[in-house]
Design an enzyme around this catalytic site. Structure first.
Site, short mmCIF file in Angstrom:
data_model
loop_
_atom_site.label_atom_id
_atom_site.label_comp_id
_atom_site.label_asym_id
_atom_site.label_seq_id
_atom_site.Cartn_x
_atom_site.Cartn_y
_atom_site.Cartn_z
N HIS A 160 1.08 -1.65 -0.21
CA HIS A 160 0.03 0.01 -0.30
C HIS A 160 0.98 1.10 0.20
CE1 HIS A 160 -3.04 -2.52 0.68
NE2 HIS A 160 -4.26 -1.62 0.57
N LYS A 164 -0.17 4.94 4.52
CA LYS A 164 -1.63 3.82 5.62
C LYS A 164 -1.00 3.78 6.65
CE LYS A 164 -3.84 -0.09 4.87
NZ LYS A 164 -4.92 -0.41 5.06
#
Length: 273
Positions: A160, A164
């Site tokens: 990600h 995040k």
């Protein structure tokens, strides 16, 4: 939508975030949906502005910080914020009788119990990933987990963007749960969250997790089944948050007129046996 049928009046929590902007665009493009409210945190520069300003859209809805005020014109709230904020919004939705679509991840056990209790009074879709494709992959993993429960090592790799804050991702955890359940394993017992130094041989039956964080990666997930002489990889890659937004609107439509209860995307997509 049928002529004369009222539109779904949808509220967005965290309307100025990456997911919030994707939801604004999806609602603007959906003929059966309209924006009912847009929420942002106290102190946000967006407060008092039209919710679509940053996207060049004119929604007629002003961004507000007070959910009790803001949600008066909505019927369903979509929330992809943080656990604490989501639970605060949950209290308001429960008291006002509004449905919720929750894509927030990182809840602790008490937070999940709080959502379960609220679902006795209002309908809620809770899913760590609203993507239609990801939820189809979860169904495939159940089949793979049953068929490959012995003779194969299982590893889950996810990547990600740098912003995040939780790891592994909620989607990776959901994938691990699906595989473990199908293979007759206990994820809490068998998960390996990190490896460093002299780790020794791989423990039979373990399920490994690897996490990548960097750049603007929207979300990549791979479940690897490694056997003797062969490997099977089931992979999903997201290139846009639009897939999560479209899945969220499918959840909104599913909840319309639905009885109180805790649902997930398998309910929304008809993937449950």
């Amino acid at each position: 939508m049928t002529a004369g049928q009222p539109k779904h009046r949808v509220a967005i929590a965290g309307c100025g975030g990456r997911m919030g902007r994707a939801l604004l665009e999806a609602i603007a493009a959906a003929p059966d949906c309209e924006l009912g409210a847009a929420l942002a945190r106290a102190g946000s520069a967006l407060l008092g502005q039209d919710a679509g300003t940053a996207l060049g859209l004119r929604t007629g809805v002003l961004v507000q910080a007070d959910p009790r005020q803001g949600l008066r014109e909505a019927r369903c709230l979509i929330d992809f914020t943080r656990p604490q904020a989501t639970l605060e919004h949950l209290d308001v939705c429960e008291s006002m009788g509004l449905s919720m679509v929750i894509g927030t991840t990182g809840f602790d056990a008490e937070g999940l119990r709080r959502i379960e209790r609220a679902a006795a009074r209002i309908p809620i879709v809770l899913s760590p990933n609203m993507s239609v494709g990801v939820n189809v992959v979860l169904k495939l993993l159940e089949q793979a987990g049953r068929a490959l429960s012995s003779g194969f090592d299982i590893e889950i790799i996810e990547a990600h963007h740098r912003h995040k804050v939780d790891a592994p991702s909620g989607t990776a955890l959901k994938m691990g749960e699906a595989v473990a359940r199908a293979a007759g394993r206990d994820l809490a017992r068998d998960a390996v969250w990190s490896r460093h130094g002299h780790t020794g041989e791989r423990e039979p039956g373990s399920i490994g997790f690897s996490v990548v964080r960097g750049g603007d990666i929207v979300g990549d997930h791979t479940v690897l089944f490694a056997g003797t002489g062969e490997r099977i990889e089931i992979t999903h890659k997201s290139s846009s948050r639009a897939t999560y937004a479209e899945g969220s609107l499918r959840a909104v439509r599913f909840l319309a007129g639905r009885a109180p209860g805790l649902y997930d995307m398998h309910d929304v997509l008809g993937l449950k046996a």
